[in-house]
Design a protein around this motif. Structure first.
Motif, PDB file in Angstrom:
ATOM      1  N   TYR A 112       0.521 -10.673   1.202  1.00 45.41           N
ATOM      2  CA  TYR A 112       0.564 -11.698   0.161  1.00 45.41           C
ATOM      3  C   TYR A 112       1.356 -11.220  -1.053  1.00 45.41           C
ATOM      4  CZ  TYR A 112      -2.812 -14.498   2.730  1.00 45.41           C
ATOM      5  OH  TYR A 112      -3.420 -15.266   3.672  1.00 45.41           O
ATOM      6  N   ALA A 113       1.236  -9.927  -1.345  1.00 45.23           N
ATOM      7  CA  ALA A 113       1.968  -9.378  -2.498  1.00 45.23           C
ATOM      8  C   ALA A 113       3.468  -9.530  -2.293  1.00 45.23           C
ATOM      9  CB  ALA A 113       1.605  -7.916  -2.696  1.00 45.23           C
ATOM     10  N   ARG A 114       3.918  -9.288  -1.064  1.00 43.78           N
ATOM     11  CA  ARG A 114       5.353  -9.408  -0.787  1.00 43.78           C
ATOM     12  C   ARG A 114       5.822 -10.843  -0.953  1.00 43.78           C
ATOM     13  NH1 ARG A 114       5.244  -5.513   4.186  1.00 43.78           N
ATOM     14  NH2 ARG A 114       5.377  -3.540   3.068  1.00 43.78           N
ATOM     15  N   LEU A 115       4.967 -11.784  -0.514  1.00 39.70           N
ATOM     16  CA  LEU A 115       5.352 -13.190  -0.659  1.00 39.70           C
ATOM     17  C   LEU A 115       5.480 -13.568  -2.130  1.00 39.70           C
ATOM     18  CD1 LEU A 115       3.200 -15.006   2.038  1.00 39.70           C
ATOM     19  CD2 LEU A 115       5.618 -14.448   2.124  1.00 39.70           C
ATOM     20  N   LYS A 116       4.736 -12.881  -2.985  1.00 43.27           N
ATOM     21  CA  LYS A 116       4.796 -13.173  -4.417  1.00 43.27           C
ATOM     22  C   LYS A 116       5.719 -12.203  -5.138  1.00 43.27           C
ATOM     23  CE  LYS A 116       0.848 -15.593  -6.404  1.00 43.27           C
ATOM     24  NZ  LYS A 116      -0.444 -15.459  -7.066  1.00 43.27           N
ATOM     25  N   SER A 117       6.408 -11.332  -4.376  1.00 38.43           N
ATOM     26  CA  SER A 117       7.286 -10.308  -4.947  1.00 38.43           C
ATOM     27  C   SER A 117       6.545  -9.430  -5.959  1.00 38.43           C
ATOM     28  CB  SER A 117       8.505 -10.918  -5.638  1.00 38.43           C
ATOM     29  OG  SER A 117       9.052 -11.941  -4.864  1.00 38.43           O
ATOM     30  N   VAL A 118       5.387  -8.953  -5.538  1.00 34.53           N
ATOM     31  CA  VAL A 118       4.589  -8.099  -6.414  1.00 34.53           C
ATOM     32  C   VAL A 118       4.664  -6.663  -5.902  1.00 34.53           C
ATOM     33  CG1 VAL A 118       2.221  -7.571  -7.095  1.00 34.53           C
ATOM     34  CG2 VAL A 118       3.023  -9.931  -7.114  1.00 34.53           C
ATOM     35  N   ALA A 119       4.744  -5.712  -6.828  1.00 34.74           N
ATOM     36  CA  ALA A 119       4.884  -4.304  -6.435  1.00 34.74           C
ATOM     37  C   ALA A 119       3.613  -3.780  -5.771  1.00 34.74           C
ATOM     38  CB  ALA A 119       5.205  -3.462  -7.659  1.00 34.74           C
ATOM     39  N   ASN A 120       3.786  -2.791  -4.887  1.00 30.93           N
ATOM     40  CA  ASN A 120       2.651  -2.226  -4.159  1.00 30.93           C
ATOM     41  C   ASN A 120       1.643  -1.533  -5.066  1.00 30.93           C
ATOM     42  OD1 ASN A 120       3.190  -3.079  -1.622  1.00 30.93           O
ATOM     43  ND2 ASN A 120       4.283  -1.238  -0.992  1.00 30.93           N
ATOM     44  N   THR A 121       2.133  -1.027  -6.212  1.00 29.95           N
ATOM     45  CA  THR A 121       1.208  -0.343  -7.121  1.00 29.95           C
ATOM     46  C   THR A 121       0.124  -1.314  -7.590  1.00 29.95           C
ATOM     47  OG1 THR A 121       2.824  -0.822  -8.837  1.00 29.95           O
ATOM     48  CG2 THR A 121       2.763   1.428  -8.006  1.00 29.95           C
ATOM     49  N   GLN A 122       0.522  -2.565  -7.792  1.00 30.76           N
ATOM     50  CA  GLN A 122      -0.450  -3.559  -8.238  1.00 30.76           C
ATOM     51  C   GLN A 122      -1.464  -3.872  -7.143  1.00 30.76           C
ATOM     52  OE1 GLN A 122       0.736  -7.552  -9.145  1.00 30.76           O
ATOM     53  NE2 GLN A 122      -0.411  -7.553 -11.006  1.00 30.76           N
ATOM     54  N   THR A 123      -0.995  -3.872  -5.899  1.00 26.86           N
ATOM     55  CA  THR A 123      -1.894  -4.109  -4.772  1.00 26.86           C
ATOM     56  C   THR A 123      -3.025  -3.074  -4.771  1.00 26.86           C
ATOM     57  OG1 THR A 123       0.100  -4.714  -3.600  1.00 26.86           O
ATOM     58  CG2 THR A 123      -1.890  -4.579  -2.320  1.00 26.86           C
ATOM     59  N   GLU A 124      -2.625  -1.803  -4.928  1.00 32.36           N
ATOM     60  CA  GLU A 124      -3.630  -0.737  -4.927  1.00 32.36           C
ATOM     61  C   GLU A 124      -4.592  -0.900  -6.090  1.00 32.36           C
ATOM     62  OE1 GLU A 124      -4.280   1.434  -2.553  1.00 32.36           O
ATOM     63  OE2 GLU A 124      -2.723   0.327  -1.488  1.00 32.36           O
TER      64      GLU A 124
END
Lengths: 275, 308
Positions: free
Chosen positions: B104-116
């Motif tokens: 989902y983060a990729r679909l929203k172009s969000v960095a992986n650091t935020q996912t963690e």
């Protein structure tokens, strides 16, 4: 484009995760090898290479297997996500519905591509090695691999169409099997039955060839068995295609049509769907 | 836009076949508000959210979210600024929690650091490697919240966010929501449980069978409902009847016993009543005033008979 990749890679990963890809590679590779071993016996008087012979047997096999694999990959993809509720969330993300369809399609085609490359490609390398490095007939083999991919893509698109039209997963599964039966078994059966009964009275060769073009699987068969001389002579089918004036361009165009029409219809229906 | 209106609905109606799920509903939400949709199951709360998310189109009326029709293609890009937690959220079961969130983060172009960071925030850090299929209801709900918070949305849609969460998780959950509000995030929360959201809501929208029966802040709802407060007066034992007589026939006495009486009193009569009670002198030992409870207000609007 980046979003398409994100969606496609998810489908590819799913394929890897549930061992779909592994199973298909094994199946295609093993069958290709077995058929090529069996097929190497009749070489001699006929002017055909080992690869030509294996193209005939593999094309006849792919006509059954590739649609089955493609339909099994695709029938669930939309109705399944509707039913489980994952589609609801997905469509609140910054992706268009068209991108969802195209992304999934790319991912599923990649699964078929990997299976064909590894299964048939692997078998090709082994055959070449066994035949002492002779690569005669590789063009026909390559065409067989490429058209198999196209055949897979067509049935993925048909699977999507089923998936977007029905309300339940079980219905989708049943319809997918139905599609497979019609295109792979029943249509040919009917066609040959008509031909036998007719005894060449009314159904001319021309009409017969046109009727074969109606089915994507027959088109695939004609394409593979008629384009290269070595193959068509060995298969004894040379007359059908050339007699009806079917060029390989026509055959490929028909197949592309079979791909584009279901895929765009799916996208249009999906566009209108309310969640 | 000069006014910071985030959502506006103009006489929106939605029908599924013959069934009207939302009828003639108008509402506008300003930036930074926390609007709570309250109503029974099937009151149209979820449909209303779907309309605002562009998942369905209204049969009639106009929906605007962040200054655009959410059902149009042009609205796709602005979905980056939205977060949605559906009712009983569903995920791809075969994926791990981390994989789901990363997808989902990729679909929203969000960095992986935020996912963690989000995984830690919702307390799924340790379970991130496990498949979603093994998650409990509470864990799914937390993963749902994490995906809704991806990309620091300006507008949050939370559909019954706390169902299936135990009380302590609910606390954590609302703390997260509060933290988002401090940052000026607008949110729309649907809920059955009024008491839980009472302190957070800037406005309530009470829905019944697709219609908005009331809309306003807590105080406004109290005023609209005009439910009486309960006043309980403790008096010297045996004096209750005398006190009742002296208060006059106007008061609505609910209960009377040896040393206390309780009566119903509407908002406007309250102060005059208290003045009269204080004039009674030593006889009165104590007064307790209980304002109507929120669920009584809710019940009032759900009954829908304004005559009571």
């Amino acid at each position: 484009m980046r979003l398409l990749w994100v969606l496609a890679l998810k489908e590819l990963r799913d394929g890897l995760r549930n061992r779909w890809i592994a199973a298909t590679i094994l199946l295609l590779g093993a069958l290709a090898l077995v058929l090529s071993m069996l097929g190497s016996a009749p070489i001699g008087s006929v002017r055909a290479s080992a690869l030509d012979i294996s193209v005939i047997s593999l094309a006849s096999l792919s006509v059954y297997l590739i649609p089955l694999i493609a339909l099994m990959l695709s029938f669930d993809t939309l109705v399944g996500e509707f039913e489980r509720g994952t589609m609801l969330l997905l469509l609140t993300y910054p992706v268009t519905r068209g991108q969802v369809i195209l992304g999934k399609f790319m991912g599923h085609v990649m699964i078929i591509l990997v299976a064909i490359l590894a299964g048939y490609g692997g078998a090709l390398l082994i055959m070449i090695a066994v035949n002492g490095g002779s690569t005669e007939g590789w063009q026909a083999y390559l065409l067989m691999m490429l058209s198999s991919l196209l055949l897979g893509a067509i049935f993925i698109a048909l699977g999507y169409l089923v998936s977007v039209l029905v309300k339940e997963r079980a219905t989708a599964a049943g319809s997918a099997i139905g599609l497979w039966l019609v295109f792979v078994v029943l249509y040919d059966l009917l066609l040959f039955g008509a031909l036998m009964l007719d005894q060449g009275q009314m159904l001319g060769q021309q009409l017969f060839a046109m009727l074969m073009l109606v089915s994507p699987t027959d088109t695939y068969r004609i394409l593979n068995l008629s384009v290269f001389e070595g193959v068509s002579q060995a298969a004894g089918i040379a007359g059908v295609a050339s007699g009806a004036g079917m060029s390989s361009y026509l055959l490929i165009s028909v197949m592309l049509l079979w791909l584009i029409v279901p895929l765009t219809t799916t996208a249009l229906v999906f566009q209108r769907r309310e969640l | 836009m000069a006014n910071k209106r985030v959502i506006s609905l103009h006489s929106v109606a939605k029908q599924y076949g013959n069934e009207t799920v939302v009828r003639d509903l108008s509402l506008s939400v300003q930036a930074g508000e926390c609007v709570v949709l309250v109503g029974h199951n099937g009151a149209g709360k979820t449909t209303l959210m779907k309309l605002m998310l562009g998942l369905t189109r209204p049969t009639s009326g106009k929906v605007e979210v962040l200054a655009g029709n959410p059902a149009l293609r042009t609205a796709v890009a602005q979905r980056k600024a939205l977060g949605y937690l559906p009712e009983s959220v569903a995920f791809y079961e075969a994926m791990t929690g981390r994989e789901v969130l990363t997808f989902y983060a990729r679909l929203k172009s969000v960095a992986n650091t935020q996912t963690e960071k989000l995984l830690q925030l919702v307390g799924l850090g340790a379970a991130a490697q496990r498949r979603v299929a093994t998650y409990s209801k509470g864990m799914r709900q937390r993963l749902g919240l994490a995906q809704a918070l991806l990309g620091e949305p300006r507008l949050l849609f939370l559909d019954e966010p706390t169902t299936g969460l135990d009380p302590s998780l609910r606390q954590d959950f609302y703390q997260l929501i509060d933290a988002m509000h401090q940052k000026g995030v607008t949110s729309l929360i649907s809920s059955h449980a009024l008491n839980e959201v009472e302190a957070r809501a800037s406005r309530f929208v009470i829905m019944k069978a697709g219609t908005m029966v009331a809309c306003g802040s807590l105080d406004e709802l109290y005023a609209q409902a005009a439910l009486p407060a309960q006043v309980r007066i403790s008096v010297t034992p045996g004096q209750t009847t005398r006190v009742a007589e002296r208060l006059g026939t106007a008061v609505n006495i609910a209960e009377l016993n040896h040393q206390s009486l309780s009566l119903w009193c509407s908002n406007g009569e309250k102060m005059p009543l208290i003045r009269r009670i204080s004039e009674l002198g030593e006889v009165v030992c104590d007064i307790q005033i209980t304002p109507p409870r929120l669920d009584e207000v809710y019940k009032y609007f759900m009954r829908g008979d304004s005559a009571s």
